[in-house]
Design a protein around this motif. Structure first.
Motif, short mmCIF file in Angstrom:
data_model
loop_
_atom_site.label_atom_id
_atom_site.label_comp_id
_atom_site.label_asym_id
_atom_site.label_seq_id
_atom_site.Cartn_x
_atom_site.Cartn_y
_atom_site.Cartn_z
N ASN A 199 -9.39 26.45 31.80
CA ASN A 199 -9.24 27.79 32.37
C ASN A 199 -10.31 28.06 33.42
OD1 ASN A 199 -6.99 28.58 30.83
ND2 ASN A 199 -8.31 29.11 29.09
N ASP A 200 -11.53 27.62 33.17
CA ASP A 200 -12.61 27.79 34.14
C ASP A 200 -12.33 26.98 35.40
OD1 ASP A 200 -13.98 29.51 32.47
OD2 ASP A 200 -15.29 27.93 31.65
N ARG A 201 -11.83 25.75 35.21
CA ARG A 201 -11.47 24.92 36.36
C ARG A 201 -10.37 25.58 37.18
NH1 ARG A 201 -11.79 20.53 32.93
NH2 ARG A 201 -9.54 20.35 32.80
N ALA A 202 -9.37 26.11 36.50
CA ALA A 202 -8.25 26.75 37.18
C ALA A 202 -8.72 27.98 37.95
CB ALA A 202 -7.16 27.14 36.18
N THR A 203 -9.60 28.75 37.36
CA THR A 203 -10.14 29.92 38.05
C THR A 203 -10.90 29.52 39.30
OG1 THR A 203 -10.29 31.16 35.97
CG2 THR A 203 -11.69 31.91 37.79
N GLN A 204 -11.74 28.49 39.18
CA GLN A 204 -12.50 28.03 40.33
C GLN A 204 -11.57 27.51 41.43
OE1 GLN A 204 -14.82 24.35 40.11
NE2 GLN A 204 -16.51 25.44 41.08
N GLU A 205 -10.56 26.73 41.05
CA GLU A 205 -9.62 26.21 42.04
C GLU A 205 -8.86 27.33 42.73
OE1 GLU A 205 -7.16 23.21 40.21
OE2 GLU A 205 -8.90 22.05 39.59
N SER A 206 -8.50 28.36 41.96
CA SER A 206 -7.81 29.51 42.53
C SER A 206 -8.71 30.24 43.54
CB SER A 206 -7.38 30.46 41.41
OG SER A 206 -6.76 31.59 41.94
N GLU A 207 -9.98 30.44 43.17
CA GLU A 207 -10.92 31.09 44.08
C GLU A 207 -11.12 30.26 45.35
OE1 GLU A 207 -14.45 31.62 41.75
OE2 GLU A 207 -13.59 33.28 40.60
N PHE A 208 -11.26 28.96 45.20
CA PHE A 208 -11.43 28.09 46.36
C PHE A 208 -10.18 28.12 47.24
CE2 PHE A 208 -14.87 24.93 44.68
CZ PHE A 208 -15.80 25.95 44.69
N SER A 209 -9.02 28.15 46.62
CA SER A 209 -7.76 28.19 47.37
C SER A 209 -7.67 29.47 48.20
CB SER A 209 -6.58 28.09 46.41
OG SER A 209 -5.37 28.18 47.10
N LEU A 210 -8.02 30.60 47.60
CA LEU A 210 -8.02 31.87 48.34
C LEU A 210 -8.99 31.82 49.50
CD1 LEU A 210 -7.87 34.51 45.47
CD2 LEU A 210 -6.15 34.13 47.24
N GLU A 211 -10.17 31.27 49.26
CA GLU A 211 -11.18 31.18 50.30
C GLU A 211 -10.72 30.28 51.45
OE1 GLU A 211 -15.93 30.71 50.09
OE2 GLU A 211 -14.92 31.05 48.18
N LEU A 212 -10.08 29.17 51.09
CA LEU A 212 -9.59 28.25 52.13
C LEU A 212 -8.46 28.87 52.95
CD1 LEU A 212 -9.72 24.87 50.19
CD2 LEU A 212 -11.17 25.59 52.11
#
Length: 144
Positions: free
Chosen positions: A67-80
Protein backbone atom coordinates in the motif's frame (compact mmCIF):
# COMPACT_ATOMS: atom_id res chain seq x y z
CA UNK A 1 3.38 27.87 -6.90
CA UNK A 2 4.21 27.56 -10.58
CA UNK A 3 2.52 29.89 -13.01
CA UNK A 4 0.02 28.26 -15.25
CA UNK A 5 -0.56 29.33 -18.82
CA UNK A 6 -3.28 31.74 -17.68
CA UNK A 7 -1.34 33.62 -15.00
CA UNK A 8 1.00 35.50 -17.30
CA UNK A 9 2.72 38.72 -16.29
CA UNK A 10 1.14 39.12 -12.86
CA UNK A 11 2.60 35.82 -11.65
CA UNK A 12 6.13 37.22 -11.90
CA UNK A 13 5.52 40.70 -10.54
CA UNK A 14 5.64 42.44 -13.90
CA UNK A 15 3.59 45.61 -14.03
CA UNK A 16 1.12 45.89 -16.91
CA UNK A 17 2.73 47.46 -19.93
CA UNK A 18 2.15 51.20 -20.12
CA UNK A 19 1.75 51.98 -23.78
CA UNK A 20 1.93 55.55 -24.99
CA UNK A 21 -0.79 56.72 -27.40
CA UNK A 22 1.52 57.07 -30.39
CA UNK A 23 3.72 53.99 -30.05
CA UNK A 24 3.73 51.21 -32.62
CA UNK A 25 2.43 47.76 -31.71
CA UNK A 26 5.19 45.28 -30.81
CA UNK A 27 7.92 47.86 -30.84
CA UNK A 28 11.29 46.91 -29.28
CA UNK A 29 10.15 48.05 -25.80
CA UNK A 30 7.05 45.85 -25.95
CA UNK A 31 9.04 42.92 -27.32
CA UNK A 32 11.51 43.26 -24.43
CA UNK A 33 8.63 43.40 -21.92
CA UNK A 34 7.28 40.09 -23.21
CA UNK A 35 10.74 38.53 -23.55
CA UNK A 36 11.34 39.21 -19.84
CA UNK A 37 7.95 37.73 -18.88
CA UNK A 38 8.53 34.61 -20.98
CA UNK A 39 12.09 34.09 -19.70
CA UNK A 40 11.01 34.49 -16.06
CA UNK A 41 8.19 32.02 -16.62
CA UNK A 42 10.50 29.50 -18.28
CA UNK A 43 13.05 29.81 -15.47
CA UNK A 44 10.32 29.19 -12.90
CA UNK A 45 9.15 26.07 -14.73
CA UNK A 46 12.71 24.76 -15.11
CA UNK A 47 13.31 25.22 -11.37
CA UNK A 48 10.13 23.23 -10.68
CA UNK A 49 11.38 20.42 -12.92
CA UNK A 50 14.69 20.37 -11.00
CA UNK A 51 12.83 20.26 -7.67
CA UNK A 52 10.77 17.31 -8.90
CA UNK A 53 13.85 15.36 -10.00
CA UNK A 54 15.53 15.93 -6.63
CA UNK A 55 12.33 15.12 -4.74
CA UNK A 56 11.86 11.84 -6.61
CA UNK A 57 15.51 10.87 -6.10
CA UNK A 58 15.45 11.77 -2.41
CA UNK A 59 12.06 10.22 -1.63
CA UNK A 60 12.33 7.07 -3.71
CA UNK A 61 12.02 4.33 -1.14
CA UNK A 62 11.37 0.66 -1.60
CA UNK A 63 8.56 0.30 0.91
CA UNK A 64 7.91 -3.27 2.10
CA UNK A 65 4.19 -2.53 2.39
CA UNK A 66 2.44 -2.76 -1.00
CA UNK A 67 0.00 0.00 0.00
CA UNK A 68 2.85 2.38 0.79
CA UNK A 69 4.53 1.52 -2.52
CA UNK A 70 1.28 2.09 -4.39
CA UNK A 71 0.77 5.45 -2.70
CA UNK A 72 4.29 6.54 -3.57
CA UNK A 73 3.91 5.40 -7.19
CA UNK A 74 0.60 7.25 -7.44
CA UNK A 75 2.19 10.45 -6.07
CA UNK A 76 5.12 10.13 -8.47
CA UNK A 77 2.74 9.52 -11.37
CA UNK A 78 0.77 12.69 -10.57
CA UNK A 79 3.99 14.67 -10.29
CA UNK A 80 5.27 13.34 -13.60
CA UNK A 81 2.01 14.23 -15.34
CA UNK A 82 2.27 17.77 -13.99
CA UNK A 83 5.88 17.99 -15.18
CA UNK A 84 4.82 16.72 -18.63
CA UNK A 85 2.29 19.56 -18.87
CA UNK A 86 5.01 21.97 -17.82
CA UNK A 87 7.39 20.50 -20.42
CA UNK A 88 4.76 21.21 -23.09
CA UNK A 89 4.36 24.71 -21.72
CA UNK A 90 8.13 25.27 -21.88
CA UNK A 91 7.94 24.27 -25.55
CA UNK A 92 5.19 26.89 -26.09
CA UNK A 93 7.31 29.49 -24.30
CA UNK A 94 10.29 28.64 -26.53
CA UNK A 95 8.06 28.98 -29.60
CA UNK A 96 6.87 32.39 -28.34
CA UNK A 97 10.50 33.46 -27.80
CA UNK A 98 11.28 32.35 -31.37
CA UNK A 99 8.35 34.47 -32.64
CA UNK A 100 9.79 37.43 -30.72
CA UNK A 101 13.12 36.95 -32.49
CA UNK A 102 11.44 36.95 -35.91
CA UNK A 103 9.11 39.83 -34.92
CA UNK A 104 6.03 37.65 -35.47
CA UNK A 105 5.07 37.66 -31.77
CA UNK A 106 1.77 39.31 -30.93
CA UNK A 107 0.09 38.68 -34.26
CA UNK A 108 -2.67 36.14 -34.79
CA UNK A 109 -1.63 33.01 -36.66
CA UNK A 110 -5.20 32.69 -37.93
CA UNK A 111 -5.93 36.10 -39.39
CA UNK A 112 -2.79 38.19 -38.85
CA UNK A 113 -4.34 40.91 -36.67
CA UNK A 114 -2.79 42.19 -33.45
CA UNK A 115 -3.54 39.89 -30.51
CA UNK A 116 -3.31 42.79 -28.07
CA UNK A 117 -1.07 43.68 -25.15
CA UNK A 118 -3.55 42.81 -22.39
CA UNK A 119 -4.40 39.42 -23.90
CA UNK A 120 -0.70 38.64 -24.24
CA UNK A 121 -0.05 39.68 -20.65
CA UNK A 122 -2.82 37.33 -19.53
CA UNK A 123 -1.62 34.53 -21.82
CA UNK A 124 1.93 35.23 -23.07
CA UNK A 125 1.95 32.14 -25.30
CA UNK A 126 -1.24 33.12 -27.15
CA UNK A 127 -1.03 32.62 -30.90
CA UNK A 128 -4.62 33.53 -31.79
CA UNK A 129 -6.62 36.71 -31.37
CA UNK A 130 -9.74 36.40 -29.24
CA UNK A 131 -12.02 36.06 -32.29
CA UNK A 132 -10.00 33.24 -33.87
CA UNK A 133 -9.63 31.52 -30.48
CA UNK A 134 -13.39 31.68 -29.93
CA UNK A 135 -14.03 30.15 -33.38
CA UNK A 136 -11.40 27.49 -32.67
CA UNK A 137 -13.14 26.56 -29.40
CA UNK A 138 -16.56 26.42 -31.08
CA UNK A 139 -15.16 24.06 -33.75
CA UNK A 140 -13.54 21.93 -31.05
CA UNK A 141 -16.84 21.56 -29.16
CA UNK A 142 -18.63 20.60 -32.38
CA UNK A 143 -16.06 17.86 -33.05
CA UNK A 144 -15.93 16.64 -29.46
Amino acid sequence: MVATDRQGAKAFGFAPYGATPDEDYMNPRQEEHFRQILLAWKLSLMEEVDRTVHHMQDDATNFPDPNDRATQESEFSLELRARDRERKLIKKIDEALDRLETHDYGYCEGCGVEIGIRRLEARPTATLCIDCKTLDEIRERQRG
